[in-house]
Motif scaffolding. Structure first.
Motif, PDB file in Angstrom:
ATOM      1  N   HIS A  58       0.815  -1.514   0.064  1.00  0.00           N
ATOM      2  CA  HIS A  58      -0.225   0.121  -0.058  1.00  0.00           C
ATOM      3  C   HIS A  58       0.766   0.835  -0.184  1.00  0.00           C
ATOM      4  O   HIS A  58       0.615   2.347  -0.894  1.00  0.00           O
TER       5      HIS A  58
ATOM      6  N   HIS B  54      -6.563  -2.822   3.881  1.00  0.00           N
ATOM      7  CA  HIS B  54      -8.458  -2.643   3.240  1.00  0.00           C
ATOM      8  C   HIS B  54      -8.177  -3.868   2.366  1.00  0.00           C
ATOM      9  O   HIS B  54      -8.799  -4.079   0.786  1.00  0.00           O
ATOM     10  N   HIS B  55      -6.118  -5.033   1.576  1.00  0.00           N
ATOM     11  CA  HIS B  55      -6.121  -5.588   0.884  1.00  0.00           C
ATOM     12  C   HIS B  55      -6.805  -6.667   1.041  1.00  0.00           C
ATOM     13  O   HIS B  55      -6.378  -7.412   0.504  1.00  0.00           O
TER      14      HIS B  55
HETATM   15 CU   LIG Z   1      -4.019  -0.248  -0.567  1.00  0.00          CU
END
Ligand SMILES: [Cu+2]
Ligand code: HEM
Ligand SMILES: [Cu+2]
Lengths: 639, 234
Positions: free
Chosen positions: A280, A329-330
């Motif tokens: 990220h 969030h992945h």
């Molecule tokens: Cu991300």
């Protein structure tokens, strides 16, 4: 394709064969052209250089090459998906999986990264009034290591062993039980080697910005591109070592029989955490510099200073910080529990706030300004609405419960291309058109630039907008086929047409470069009526650009000088000590040795591992013995 | 004219998103998710519209023309009030979005940890590249999943090899199927019909073909079907 030679039959896939033929023919043509034009000395100059502008150009050139390769793969993906149950050429099953894996890997690591690092190399030292990067030799090492890694990943295709576990290389698919071929070893070593280069580049940028600013240029007077470079470099410094470790562990699992990601004690989830703790921040690493470029370009072509400078810098810093707190969030579908999921949903939403601040500041920079629609400005204008679409789908994705529907569907593919093409790639194009005069002393053609822009951006929306709908209609990503009853044909077909428009746009860009060199429009120091220091030095930027050293008193020193001092910058009394330029074959030699070393591992040749390992180490010794500081001190003493 | 109308209407059809599987939910979970999709979309359209309006307005109004070519715009550093506005308003907007996000995320997770009393249990095994479904009475099915209407179904998800992901867009989801540890997902279909199921996590060569059919039957039909299958194996 099977053929016979000396009574033996050989098999080579027809796509690989075609690639060999293409590469060999174009290599031969290139060799001929270079020899004919007598350009070998120029090439030698570039190969041995440690000068920031030339290294920047090398980064940009290789990024463009890799963009073409990964772009061709994008077209291959789009052709195979144009109609349901397609059976085009060889691109089903593994071949298709290899195509999207190398497409993604190359686009992120060997296109987005070098485009931005290249532009940093070209522009940042000039923007802050530095003579060169702080460590010119290390800068060359960074580039050649990056290129060595890139070549490793790229050559895997020619060795019929492309990586095939996606650019995310999720374990256990990426461990040797399921992918025993050499493909994912190329992935591991390619990223590892180029990653070292990237970390070194980040250190170099930080030291350059902290130590080599012109007198009077406080951090609060620094243009926004160097600011974004500084923050990005810190992100790299924290995030890339995580990737290094993850790849290292994966290497052990693949080659030496450990079980970090499989078995009783290990877990495949560890890989996902490590990868996304790097991954990220990585997406912010490739967007923040683009933000910096847009800030400078929009301000120049609105003839106004950037609106809300302080909040722009703070927003960059907050995005950088929050970027480390959102990786889960992945992983919303992994089942880490509601507390974890909602925590990361909220942190992800929060990133929208500083991003929004930046968008509004750009809009208000244009307000009451005087907007000139030059090519770099067009790309910046195209960026705003495009990136906002990617931003709002980003917020939609952060809604954890809803993400369980979007996750790993084409909705996500649409989202990240809106941010990465809408942000990074448009930003890089803006930067290339904007700083081209500083690289070569000529401007790129405006008319062709406009063709490039419109074809690329219109093609982009045609390609990627329908993917949102395909995703919502249940089309998973990374599939090589779908059925008529899936009702996603129309979206895919439209998307394929758009992809070819983008291809045309890219051709217009390449044609533009060719034409611009053939019929050059030479420019002076300041072709755009610029505001910052780089426009006060000649185009292309000379080896020693700031003589005398300017004294900086405002955010846009050149603009202020043009308004109040007849264009002359105030002079500083003393200059900072300049880094020492050298020319050296060592950086490329070291990188070449690293490549051999990696290949020895990929193909399990212990004797070669030992020899190449010693080779790599001996470069450290050689470097210690040839340090130019010793030489320069001695010369000074003799004077 | 007719033609243009037809093209326009088909474009509208594409854009309106009706029939898109995710937005055509057949279970409470999927309905909640579909609500979130639409709610967040609506909120985000406010942001998008604001940006676009300002964008078009400024770019048009402040473009360089022949008349103003030599003007130098006034210097302007920023504006506290504006900057506070576009910091605070988005925070409020996101707070509005965060409330249902947290609520529904918790609901979906909570329903997956408790086991409702009248639940049907199905063991789902994913392997490269197919799905096996085992019912409590020993019936085993490949690539076809039969569910009763209006009864909670507990899926026990296990993988034989790499990571897969269990996804029936119209019923909600998805949940990764990870080797080494069982994961659970509870869905309650509320309409009879046949829905597509897919593997959503890339799992190797024929990931694209790793699909299954989900058939939701009335409870009567479901019982009969289970019995019939049971007899078959005996
Ligand atoms: Cu991300
Ligand atoms: C130039 C036009 C481009 C087109 C037409 C295109 C098309 C696509 C498509 C269709 C996929 C989905 C493949 C699949 O899921 O089966 C994909 C994946 C991807 N693309 Fe692109 N792309 C383009 C440019 C880019 C750029 C510029 C970047 C990054 C800077 C990028 C990064 C990625 C990544 C990271 C993936 C995911 C690969 C994976 O699933 O492992 N693409 N692209
Ligand atoms: Cu799969």
């Amino acid at each position: 394709m099977t053929f016979y030679l000396f009574d033996r039959s050989f098999y080579i896939a027809s796509d690989v064969l075609l690639a060999y033929i293409t590469v060999i023919l174009s290599g031969a043509a290139l060799f001929y052209l270079i020899t004919k034009a007598n350009k070998w000395p120029t090439i030698k100059k570039y190969v041995t250089t440690t000068h920031h502008r030339k290294i920047g150009v090398l980064y940009l050139l290789s990024a463009t090459l890799f963009f073409i390769r990964a772009g061709i793969e994008a077209l291959i993906i789009r052709i195979q998906l144009a109609v349901p149950e397609n059976d085009w050429w060889v691109f089903q099953g593994d071949k298709f999986n290899e195509a999207f894996t190398t497409h993604g890997t190359i686009m992120i690591f060997f296109v987005a990264m070098p485009l931005l690092i290249g532009l940093m190399n070209v522009a940042v030292p000039l923007q802050i009034g530095a003579r060169d990067m702080a460590f010119p030799y290390m800068n060359a090492v960074s580039f050649w290591l990056f290129l060595a890694g890139a070549i490793l990943v790229n050559m895997s295709f020619f060795m019929t062993a492309s990586p095939n576990a996606g650019w995310t290389a999720y374990a256990p698919l990426s461990v040797s039980t399921y992918t025993p071929e050499a493909g994912n070893d190329y992935y591991v070593f390619g990223l590892q080697v180029s990653g070292i280069g990237t970390i070194l580049a980040a250190i170099n940028m930080i030291v350059t910005i902290v130590r080599h600013r012109a007198p009077g240029m406080k951090l609060t007077r620094m243009p926004l591109f160097p600011w974004s470079t500084l923050i990005t470099s810190f992100l790299i410094l924290i995030a890339f070592p995580v990737l290094t470790i993850a790849l290292y562990i994966l290497m052990f699992d693949r080659m030496f029989g450990t079980q970090f990601f499989t078995g009783e004690a290990g877990s495949p989830i560890y890989w996902q955490h490590l990868f996304w703790i790097f991954g990220h921040p990585e997406v912010y690493i490739i967007i923040l510099p683009a933000f910096g470029i847009f800030s400078d370009v929009i301000s120049t072509f609105s003839k106004k200073r950037v609106f809300g400078y302080t909040s722009m810098v703070i927003a960059l810093a907050i995005i950088g910080l929050l970027g480390f707190m959102v990786w889960v969030h992945h992983m919303f579908t992994v089942g880490l529990g509601p507390l974890v999921n909602t925590f990361f949903a909220i942190t992800t939403m929060l990133i929208a706030v500083p991003t929004g601040i930046k968008i509004f500041n750009w809009l208000f920079t244009m307000r009451k300004g005087l907007i000139r629609f030059t090519t770099p400005m067009l790309f910046s204008l195209g960026f705003i609405p495009t990136f906002v679409v990617g931003g709002v789908t980003g917020v939609m994705l952060s809604v954890a419960a809803a993400d369980m529907q979007y996750h790993d569907s084409y909705f996500v593919v649409a989202h990240f291309h809106y941010t990465m093409i809408g942000g990074t790639v448009l930003g890089a194009f803006a930067g290339i058109y904007y700083w081209f005069p500083k690289m070569f002393g000529i401007k790129l053609k405006d008319t062709l630039g406009k063709w490039h822009f419109w074809l690329f951006v219109i093609g982009f929306h045609i390609t990627f907008f329908p993917m949102h709908l395909a995703g919502l209609n249940g089309m998973p990503r990374r599939v090589y086929t779908y059925l008529p009853k899936d009702d996603v044909f129309i979206y895919n077909f439209v998307s394929t047409i758009g992809a070819f428009l983008m291809g045309l746009g890219t051709l217009a860009f390449i044609w533009n470069i060719y034409q611009s060199f053939k019929k050059p429009d030479y420019t002076g120091n300041d072709p755009w009526d610029g505001r910052t220091l780089e426009w006060s030095v000649p185009s292309p930027a000379p080896e020693h650009p700031f003589q005398p050293m300017p004294l900086v008193k405002t955010i846009d020193p050149l603009w202020e000088a043009k308004r109040n001092r007849g264009g002359k910058l105030p002079e500083a009394e003393s200059a900072r000590s300049a880094p020492i330029d050298v020319t050296s074959w060592q950086p490329i030699g070291l990188a070449g040795m690293m490549m051999v070393f990696s290949l020895a591992f990929i193909y399990h040749q212990t004797w070669l591992q030992i020899i190449a390992g010693i080779g790599v180490l001996s470069f450290f010794v050689i470097r210690n013995l040839t340090d130019e500081h010793v030489r320069v001190t001695r010369e000074e003493e003799n004077e | 004219m007719r033609k243009i109308y037809m093209i326009l209407s088909s474009v509208l059809l594409i854009l309106s998103g009706c029939n898109l599987r995710v937005l055509d939910p057949k279970s409470q979970t999927a309905k909640d998710q579909s609500f979130l999709v639409q709610f967040s979309f609506a909120l985000m359209m406010i942001v998008f519209a604001t940006v676009i309006v300002l964008f078009v307005w400024f770019v048009w109004k402040y473009r360089q023309t022949e008349e103003n070519k030599h003007k130098i715009p006034e210097d302007e550093k920023g504006n506290r009030l504006f900057e506070i506005t576009w910091t605070v308003l988005p925070i409020i907007l996101l707070a509005v979005l965060a409330v249902p996000t947290i609520k529904i995320t918790y609901e979906i997770s909570a329903s997956s940890s408790a086991t409702p009393p009248n639940a049907v249990h199905i063991d789902v095994t994913a392997q490269q590249f197919s799905w096996t479904f085992e019912y409590q009475n020993g019936v085993v099915q490949t690539s076809e999943l039969v569910l009763p209407k209006d009864r909670p179904v507990v899926f026990h998800l296990n993988s034989d090899d790499v990571i897969h992901s269990f996804w029936v867009p119209k019923l909600g989801g998805k949940k990764d199927v990870i080797p080494g540890k069982e994961r659970r997902l509870i869905l309650t279909p509320d309409e009879v019909g046949t829905y597509q199921g897919k593997c959503a996590e890339f799992c190797g060569k024929d990931h694209a073909l790793m699909r299954f059919e989900t058939i939701v039957k009335t409870q009567e039909d479901y019982k009969q079907w289970l019995q019939k299958m049971k007899q078959k194996i005996e």
